[in-house]
Enzyme design. Sequence first.
Site, PDB file in Angstrom:
ATOM      1  N   GLY A  24      38.083  35.414  42.646  1.00  0.00           N
ATOM      2  CA  GLY A  24      36.748  35.347  42.936  1.00  0.00           C
ATOM      3  C   GLY A  24      36.057  36.770  42.915  1.00  0.00           C
ATOM      4  O   GLY A  24      36.840  37.858  42.874  1.00  0.00           O
ATOM      5  N   GLU A  83      45.187  41.991  45.552  1.00  0.00           N
ATOM      6  CA  GLU A  83      44.585  42.948  44.312  1.00  0.00           C
ATOM      7  C   GLU A  83      45.337  43.005  43.383  1.00  0.00           C
ATOM      8  O   GLU A  83      45.482  44.254  42.665  1.00  0.00           O
ATOM      9  CB  GLU A  83      44.469  44.511  45.096  1.00  0.00           C
ATOM     10  CG  GLU A  83      43.730  44.518  46.503  1.00  0.00           C
ATOM     11  CD  GLU A  83      42.013  44.540  46.532  1.00  0.00           C
ATOM     12  OE1 GLU A  83      41.598  44.122  45.210  1.00  0.00           O
ATOM     13  OE2 GLU A  83      41.563  44.667  47.733  1.00  0.00           O
ATOM     14  N   CYS A 104      24.904  35.763  42.800  1.00  0.00           N
ATOM     15  CA  CYS A 104      25.032  34.469  41.834  1.00  0.00           C
ATOM     16  C   CYS A 104      24.844  34.942  40.471  1.00  0.00           C
ATOM     17  O   CYS A 104      24.351  36.029  39.907  1.00  0.00           O
ATOM     18  CB  CYS A 104      24.224  33.360  42.227  1.00  0.00           C
ATOM     19  SG  CYS A 104      22.388  33.548  41.913  1.00  0.00           S
ATOM     20  N   CYS A 152      20.872  35.966  39.956  1.00  0.00           N
ATOM     21  CA  CYS A 152      20.521  37.091  40.569  1.00  0.00           C
ATOM     22  C   CYS A 152      20.901  38.325  39.989  1.00  0.00           C
ATOM     23  O   CYS A 152      20.719  39.520  39.699  1.00  0.00           O
ATOM     24  CB  CYS A 152      20.752  37.091  42.020  1.00  0.00           C
ATOM     25  SG  CYS A 152      19.510  35.928  42.648  1.00  0.00           S
ATOM     26  N   GLY A 171      36.485  35.944  50.334  1.00  0.00           N
ATOM     27  CA  GLY A 171      37.613  35.631  51.208  1.00  0.00           C
ATOM     28  C   GLY A 171      38.954  35.490  50.441  1.00  0.00           C
ATOM     29  O   GLY A 171      39.682  34.538  50.909  1.00  0.00           O
ATOM     30  N   LYS A 172      39.237  35.957  49.261  1.00  0.00           N
ATOM     31  CA  LYS A 172      40.504  36.015  48.591  1.00  0.00           C
ATOM     32  C   LYS A 172      41.549  36.106  49.576  1.00  0.00           C
ATOM     33  O   LYS A 172      42.626  35.621  49.633  1.00  0.00           O
ATOM     34  CB  LYS A 172      40.709  37.023  47.462  1.00  0.00           C
ATOM     35  CG  LYS A 172      39.332  36.461  46.346  1.00  0.00           C
ATOM     36  CD  LYS A 172      39.450  37.465  45.221  1.00  0.00           C
ATOM     37  CE  LYS A 172      39.220  38.921  45.323  1.00  0.00           C
ATOM     38  NZ  LYS A 172      37.927  39.260  46.028  1.00  0.00           N
ATOM     39  N   THR A 173      41.716  37.635  50.145  1.00  0.00           N
ATOM     40  CA  THR A 173      42.708  37.936  50.933  1.00  0.00           C
ATOM     41  C   THR A 173      42.872  37.107  52.192  1.00  0.00           C
ATOM     42  O   THR A 173      44.094  36.915  52.477  1.00  0.00           O
ATOM     43  CB  THR A 173      42.714  39.379  51.497  1.00  0.00           C
ATOM     44  OG1 THR A 173      42.370  40.229  50.024  1.00  0.00           O
ATOM     45  CG2 THR A 173      43.654  39.971  52.221  1.00  0.00           C
ATOM     46  N   CYS A 185      25.417  34.629  47.542  1.00  0.00           N
ATOM     47  CA  CYS A 185      24.199  35.525  46.997  1.00  0.00           C
ATOM     48  C   CYS A 185      23.711  36.125  48.195  1.00  0.00           C
ATOM     49  O   CYS A 185      22.953  35.378  48.715  1.00  0.00           O
ATOM     50  CB  CYS A 185      23.612  34.810  45.785  1.00  0.00           C
ATOM     51  SG  CYS A 185      22.488  35.940  45.107  1.00  0.00           S
TER      52      CYS A 185
HETATM   53 ZN    ZN Z   1      21.359  34.364  43.714  1.00  0.00          ZN
END
Ligand code: ZN
Length: 199
Positions: A17, A90, A183, A186, A22-24, A146
């Site tokens: 992502g 990472e 997003c 945007c 919040g991957k880690t 976003c």
């Molecule tokens: Zn957006």
Amino acid sequence: MFLENAKHSGWIEVICGSMFSGKTEELIRRLKRANFANQRVQIFKPALDNRYSATDVVSHDSNTIQSLSVDSSQNVLLYATDVDVVGIDEVQFFDDGIVDVCMLLANNGVRVICAGLDMDYLGNPFGPVPALMARAEHVTKVHAICVKCGQPAQHSHRLPIVQGEDKDKQVLIGEHDKYEPLCRHCFNIALEQEQVTKK
Ligand code: ZN
């Protein structure tokens, strides 16, 4: 979904992502569960990612877990001995050899969990992550929010304030002041505006 006590069944999980997604945190959550299940866990991260700490996988909520910094994918193989679970944080910064390393580990019964950026700041697939996603049994795409509109964000937009020699790096280390999660909508608007400014 992920059974901590499944013996003799290696596989690959990818958590990917944008920045701030919040991957880690998700990686650490899974590794802690493996720890609770008395599995032998070894965590790696690329040596170039030295923000905060050289030996811990650190997420932004200060949830830490000990890790080993290595400078090549072959060193992951070298140090991943006598383990049930390998975590790699990472992962986008590793060389392409990391894909074969993960395959080899999984083929030998190791549960491999990789976390990393799936796209760079321009929205292009990042390093070895696409190939890892293709070969993984489980892919989890997590989203940030976003900052412009509040929808789920998948892009790590580099703020236009980044100048000088940092400008051409694919993704810079160190976060809040240089990137914002956006997003699709945007992100496209931001890129258009930057094109206009350049002309
Ligand atoms: Zn957006």
